[in-house]
Design a protein around this motif. Sequence first.
Motif, PDB file in Angstrom:
ATOM      1  N   SER A 166       0.854  -1.180   0.000  1.00 17.28           N
ATOM      2  CA  SER A 166       0.000   0.000   0.000  1.00 17.28           C
ATOM      3  C   SER A 166       0.896   1.239   0.000  1.00 17.28           C
ATOM      4  N   GLU A 167       0.312   2.397  -0.236  1.00 16.18           N
ATOM      5  CA  GLU A 167       1.086   3.647  -0.215  1.00 16.18           C
ATOM      6  C   GLU A 167       1.742   3.851   1.153  1.00 16.18           C
ATOM      7  N   GLU A 168       0.987   3.579   2.220  1.00 19.85           N
ATOM      8  CA  GLU A 168       1.532   3.745   3.566  1.00 19.85           C
ATOM      9  C   GLU A 168       2.698   2.790   3.814  1.00 19.85           C
ATOM     10  N   GLU A 169       2.523   1.530   3.419  1.00 20.29           N
ATOM     11  CA  GLU A 169       3.569   0.529   3.632  1.00 20.29           C
ATOM     12  C   GLU A 169       4.845   0.907   2.885  1.00 20.29           C
ATOM     13  N   TYR A 170       4.696   1.331   1.633  1.00 24.14           N
ATOM     14  CA  TYR A 170       5.858   1.718   0.834  1.00 24.14           C
ATOM     15  C   TYR A 170       6.559   2.937   1.447  1.00 24.14           C
ATOM     16  N   THR A 171       5.793   3.935   1.819  1.00 24.07           N
ATOM     17  CA  THR A 171       6.353   5.159   2.396  1.00 24.07           C
ATOM     18  C   THR A 171       7.106   4.865   3.689  1.00 24.07           C
ATOM     19  N   LEU A 172       6.517   4.044   4.548  1.00 23.23           N
ATOM     20  CA  LEU A 172       7.153   3.722   5.825  1.00 23.23           C
ATOM     21  C   LEU A 172       8.394   2.851   5.637  1.00 23.23           C
ATOM     22  N   ALA A 173       8.364   1.920   4.697  1.00 26.65           N
ATOM     23  CA  ALA A 173       9.540   1.089   4.417  1.00 26.65           C
ATOM     24  C   ALA A 173      10.679   1.943   3.872  1.00 26.65           C
ATOM     25  N   THR A 174      10.363   2.853   2.975  1.00 25.87           N
ATOM     26  CA  THR A 174      11.383   3.739   2.419  1.00 25.87           C
ATOM     27  C   THR A 174      11.970   4.638   3.506  1.00 25.87           C
ATOM     28  N   ALA A 175      11.109   5.165   4.363  1.00 24.04           N
ATOM     29  CA  ALA A 175      11.580   6.023   5.463  1.00 24.04           C
ATOM     30  C   ALA A 175      12.482   5.247   6.415  1.00 24.04           C
ATOM     31  N   LEU A 176      12.146   3.982   6.679  1.00 23.95           N
ATOM     32  CA  LEU A 176      12.986   3.158   7.546  1.00 23.95           C
ATOM     33  C   LEU A 176      14.360   2.943   6.914  1.00 23.95           C
TER      34      LEU A 176
END
Length: 191
Positions: A166-176
């Motif tokens: 999802s957009e949230e999952e991708y954004t959070l993985a990239t931020a991590l």
Amino acid sequence: MSCQILVLYYSRHGSTQRLARAIARGIESIEGCEALLRTVPELEGERESQTDAIATLAELKACDGLAMGSPVWFGNMAAPLKHFWDQTTSLWLSGSLIDKPACVFTSSSSMHGGQESTAMSMMLPLLHHGMMLMGIPYSEPKLHSTTTGGTPYGASHVANNGVQLSEEEYTLATALGQRLASTASKLKNAN
């Protein structure tokens, strides 16, 4: 001086691999940082599509930071990943991983499938090796609004709607990935 981050994962159906790739994108968005995508071998048989090389202990020893991921297997990390860590005694004895930053990521087939306990199970060998663990801070806005994956323990994915993040999952993985790479780079350049 290049900073190399090992993104070590096991993935059976592709969801954890997609998270690994998103984390790698975050790592490589930090100047001077490189992501080394590696997996672990199956304990029995062969995986249908294995596109990344098998990790070696030498790569683990040489890395400047580590992102480790596993699908949820009954609330725990997958056996092939645990088997890899069971072979790291020589690195533990030499203290090779002490003070290196690390994070974890996971995927499950349902929202309440055991993501947090799996993340914590992956943290245990890292703590024993003296690594410095980091998660996702609540300063990341998507952590407040996600209805799919993403936890303060690390990046995650709920695969009940398929392997796409999802957009949230991708954004959070990239931020991590960005947080891990930035920290590893600062630590490496301080020495």
